[in-house]
Scaffold this motif. Structure first.
Motif, PDB file in Angstrom:
ATOM      1  N   GLY A  32       0.811  -1.219   0.000  1.00 51.94           N
ATOM      2  CA  GLY A  32       0.000   0.000   0.000  1.00 51.94           C
ATOM      3  C   GLY A  32       0.837   1.257   0.000  1.00 51.94           C
ATOM      4  O   GLY A  32       0.456   2.274  -0.575  1.00 51.94           O
ATOM      5  N   VAL A  33       1.999   1.207   0.626  1.00 54.14           N
ATOM      6  CA  VAL A  33       2.912   2.356   0.634  1.00 54.14           C
ATOM      7  C   VAL A  33       3.631   2.434  -0.706  1.00 54.14           C
ATOM      8  O   VAL A  33       3.737   3.502  -1.319  1.00 54.14           O
ATOM      9  N   VAL A  34       4.130   1.313  -1.178  1.00 51.07           N
ATOM     10  CA  VAL A  34       4.870   1.272  -2.441  1.00 51.07           C
ATOM     11  C   VAL A  34       3.964   1.638  -3.617  1.00 51.07           C
ATOM     12  O   VAL A  34       4.374   2.392  -4.508  1.00 51.07           O
ATOM     13  N   ASN A  35       2.736   1.139  -3.637  1.00 54.93           N
ATOM     14  CA  ASN A  35       1.810   1.405  -4.747  1.00 54.93           C
ATOM     15  C   ASN A  35       1.187   2.794  -4.701  1.00 54.93           C
ATOM     16  O   ASN A  35       0.672   3.273  -5.704  1.00 54.93           O
ATOM     17  N   ALA A  36       1.203   3.416  -3.538  1.00 52.92           N
ATOM     18  CA  ALA A  36       0.522   4.709  -3.375  1.00 52.92           C
ATOM     19  C   ALA A  36       1.225   5.819  -4.152  1.00 52.92           C
ATOM     20  O   ALA A  36       2.453   5.871  -4.229  1.00 52.92           O
ATOM     21  N   ASP A  37       0.414   6.696  -4.693  1.00 49.90           N
ATOM     22  CA  ASP A  37       0.928   7.914  -5.316  1.00 49.90           C
ATOM     23  C   ASP A  37       1.232   8.952  -4.250  1.00 49.90           C
ATOM     24  O   ASP A  37       2.053   9.836  -4.454  1.00 49.90           O
ATOM     25  N   LYS A  38       0.521   8.827  -3.128  1.00 49.04           N
ATOM     26  CA  LYS A  38       0.709   9.772  -2.033  1.00 49.04           C
ATOM     27  C   LYS A  38       0.506   9.028  -0.718  1.00 49.04           C
ATOM     28  O   LYS A  38      -0.396   8.207  -0.595  1.00 49.04           O
ATOM     29  N   VAL A  39       1.360   9.338   0.257  1.00 46.84           N
ATOM     30  CA  VAL A  39       1.238   8.778   1.599  1.00 46.84           C
ATOM     31  C   VAL A  39       1.143   9.967   2.557  1.00 46.84           C
ATOM     32  O   VAL A  39       1.981  10.856   2.521  1.00 46.84           O
ATOM     33  N   ILE A  40       0.109   9.966   3.368  1.00 48.34           N
ATOM     34  CA  ILE A  40      -0.075  11.040   4.339  1.00 48.34           C
ATOM     35  C   ILE A  40       0.388  10.528   5.695  1.00 48.34           C
ATOM     36  O   ILE A  40      -0.112   9.509   6.175  1.00 48.34           O
ATOM     37  N   VAL A  41       1.350  11.222   6.278  1.00 39.74           N
ATOM     38  CA  VAL A  41       1.907  10.792   7.566  1.00 39.74           C
ATOM     39  C   VAL A  41       1.597  11.829   8.639  1.00 39.74           C
ATOM     40  O   VAL A  41       1.101  12.912   8.352  1.00 39.74           O
ATOM     41  N   GLN A  42       1.900  11.494   9.873  1.00 41.16           N
ATOM     42  CA  GLN A  42       1.453  12.269  11.022  1.00 41.16           C
ATOM     43  C   GLN A  42       2.223  13.569  11.246  1.00 41.16           C
ATOM     44  O   GLN A  42       1.731  14.458  11.940  1.00 41.16           O
ATOM     45  N   SER A  43       3.423  13.691  10.682  1.00 39.59           N
ATOM     46  CA  SER A  43       4.217  14.908  10.947  1.00 39.59           C
ATOM     47  C   SER A  43       5.270  15.085   9.875  1.00 39.59           C
ATOM     48  O   SER A  43       5.599  14.164   9.125  1.00 39.59           O
ATOM     49  N   GLU A  44       5.819  16.269   9.855  1.00 38.27           N
ATOM     50  CA  GLU A  44       6.920  16.558   8.931  1.00 38.27           C
ATOM     51  C   GLU A  44       8.135  15.694   9.262  1.00 38.27           C
ATOM     52  O   GLU A  44       8.821  15.211   8.358  1.00 38.27           O
TER      53      GLU A  44
END
Length: 189
Positions: A174-186
């Motif tokens: 899911g991370v590798v295939n994703a175009d964008k990953v939204i994470v909790q912080s910079e």
């Protein structure tokens, strides 16, 4: 058709053509020209990871937003499925959901698909319905977006154990295939 009057077939045909044109125009206005956004979730307890993004998408009148709850399955270490769990009725009542069995995403290209289960078939303990693996969903969207359902401890450069465990998260399909990953912080980015 009007009772008691002669009906001319060309008049009926012309009326139907006009009605069909109105339907086409309405479809284009109400569906084709809007962004199509889909949220795919398996466990109701993970809804909070989608809630704010879903609310923002729902407010956008130029977007059509759908939520698909998919079943998840516990399994043995050998991959054998033990039992199915389907939590569609456990989401908040204000969230309208679609029946996953009636959703063929391959027929309708989505602008954005949000997921929060990155493991596909690589989780030893559970899996989701294979039709909703990220490796399939990425084919049906312009932007597959992964939002983790969990928050982990912020890493520091000295946190060797944290970096080692991070390998188990960032290498998931899911991370590798994703175009964008939204994470909790910079810092996590």
């Amino acid at each position: 058709l009007q009772q008691g009057e002669a009906v001319k077939p060309e008049g009926v045909y012309q009326t139907h053509q006009q009605q069909l044109q109105v339907i086409r125009e309405t479809f284009v206005k109400e569906y084709e020209n809007k962004r199509k956004i889909v949220f795919v979730i398996d466990k109701a307890s993970r809804w909070n990871s989608f809630e704010s993004v879903w609310r923002a998408a729902k407010k956008d009148e130029n977007s059509l937003v759908s939520v698909i709850v998919v079943p998840y399955y516990y399994r043995r270490f050998d991959g054998t499925v033990l039992e199915e769990h389907y939590e569609r009725d456990l989401l908040p009542e204000y969230v309208e959901t679609l029946d996953y069995q009636k959703c063929d995403l391959s027929k309708f290209h989505q602008d954005v698909i949000f997921i929060n289960s990155p493991y596909d078939e690589y989780n030893y303990f559970s899996t989701i319905h294979p039709n909703f693996y990220s490796s399939k969903l990425v084919q049906y969207t312009e932007k597959l977006t992964y939002i983790p359902w969990f928050i982990i401890t912020e890493l520091t450069r000295e946190d060797e154990r944290g970096w080692q465990s991070m390998k188990h998260f960032v290498t998931m399909p899911g991370v590798v295939n994703a175009d964008k990953v939204i994470v909790q912080s910079e810092q996590m980015r």
